[in-house]
Design an enzyme around this catalytic site. Structure first.
Site, PDB file in Angstrom:
ATOM      1  N   SER A  85       3.660  10.519   1.261  1.00  0.00           N
ATOM      2  CA  SER A  85       4.615   9.456   1.539  1.00  0.00           C
ATOM      3  C   SER A  85       3.985   8.396   2.443  1.00  0.00           C
ATOM      4  O   SER A  85       2.955   7.824   2.103  1.00  0.00           O
ATOM      5  CB  SER A  85       5.887  10.046   2.155  1.00  0.00           C
ATOM      6  OG  SER A  85       6.893   9.078   2.301  1.00  0.00           O
ATOM      7  N   HIS A 195      11.727   8.445  -2.028  1.00  0.00           N
ATOM      8  CA  HIS A 195      11.074   8.903  -3.255  1.00  0.00           C
ATOM      9  C   HIS A 195      12.039   9.177  -4.408  1.00  0.00           C
ATOM     10  O   HIS A 195      11.968  10.212  -5.061  1.00  0.00           O
ATOM     11  CB  HIS A 195      10.193  10.117  -2.965  1.00  0.00           C
ATOM     12  CG  HIS A 195       9.294   9.886  -1.798  1.00  0.00           C
ATOM     13  ND1 HIS A 195       8.384   8.858  -1.783  1.00  0.00           N
ATOM     14  CD2 HIS A 195       9.200  10.501  -0.606  1.00  0.00           C
ATOM     15  CE1 HIS A 195       7.764   8.850  -0.611  1.00  0.00           C
ATOM     16  NE2 HIS A 195       8.247   9.840   0.122  1.00  0.00           N
TER      17      HIS A 195
END
Length: 311
Positions: A85, A195
């Site tokens: 991430s 996400h």
């Protein structure tokens, strides 16, 4: 061969920047970030500050870059870089694709866009003990019953899946996951639904912002978030960073790629430990070290020995 792993949001803990080794390279990295952002980064790791995704994301990237620079200063350069991430931004700096100042400014913009899109009422849950296929099937069943959907956000390990959604959807899903045999279904310290397609608009805005940032072809290997493969062009790394908030992070695939490319030692940047645990469990012959577990500056000597094949 050495790979550096950079953790994502959820790894933070109060005071973690102040627990980094007392070394000029680390101090200058924090100072450089402060200058780039026109704020005191050293104040962003308090309990109060870390309630904001902006502070969390900035400080995680700063800590990751500080580690990479400290190792380089000691003559130890990683061959591969991968970040989960927001950790991907530190990886992109580490491999030489983006300047540090540009990276922290882009991260600040990223976090602001995410918070603006979902200021409250959303987040992530970690599901342990179920496969991705089981989680997907459970998502369909839960959505049918509750009317709200959760999304697969991260595939961290074969049976460690992170899902994103609203507070209500996550609460319902966590309960169903436990009943379906999950060992644990727990909310993470993340306040945005990372996400997944809920962040498509924010991702598009960040991609437009990133078009004005210079990206170079990496000097060492960068492993992407979305497809978990090496990216060799600056424009591909730009897209990976700008869009990873809207796509599932396939971390376990990225780790497998790192091992397949010959890594024998992996070091997780502060303050993380989860990526180290995943690596140790999946690949017992791999030397996996969490920088945060070493007091003072002992990590440098340990990494130097392990890369040289010494105990």
């Amino acid at each position: 061969m050495l790979a550096l792993l950079y953790p994502g949001q959820g790894a933070q803990s109060p005071g973690f920047l102040h627990r980094l080794p007392d070394h000029p390279t680390i101090a200058s990295t924090i100072e450089e970030a402060s200058d780039a952002l026109s704020l005191d980064v050293g104040t962003l790791d308090t309990s109060e500050a870390l309630r904001s995704s902006v502070a969390v994301q900035i400080t995680l990237v700063v800590a990751g870059v500080a580690l990479a620079r400290r190792l380089i200063e000691a003559g130890i350069e990683a061959h591969l870089h991968a970040g989960l991430s927001v950790g991907a931004y530190a990886a992109a700096v580490g491999c030489g694709s983006i300047a540090f100042g540009d990276a922290v400014r882009m991260v600040k913009t990223r976090a602001e866009l995410m918070e603006r899109a979902y200021p409250s009422g959303y987040g992530l849950s970690a599901i342990e003990g179920l496969s991705e296929a089981q989680v997907e099937a459970l998502i369909d069943a839960t959505m049918s019953a509750q009317g709200e959907r959760v999304y697969v956000a991260n595939v961290n390990a074969p049976r460690q899946i992170v899902v994103a959604g609203s507070d209500a959807a996550l609460a319902a899903f966590n309960e169903r996951a436990g009943a379906a045999g999950a060992h644990r279904a727990k909310r993470l310290a993340v306040s945005v639904p990372s996400h997944c397609e809920l962040l498509q608009e924010a991702s598009d805005t960040l991609l437009a912002y990133a078009a004005n940032i210079a990206f170079s072809h990496p000097k060492t290997v960068y492993i992407g978030n979305r497809r978990a493969r090496a990216l060799h062009r600056g424009e591909d790394i730009r897209a990976d960073l700008a869009t990873n908030m809207r796509y599932t992070v396939r971390w376990f695939d990225a780790l497998t790629t790192i091992v397949e490319r010959g890594a024998t030692v992996v070091v997780e940047a502060p303050p993380g430990q989860v990526l180290t645990d995943i690596a140790r469990l999946a690949y017992p012959n791999l030397t996996a070290l969490a920088a945060a577990s070493f007091a003072d500056d002992r990590l440098v000597d340990v990494v130097r020995r392990r890369v040289a094949g010494q105990p």
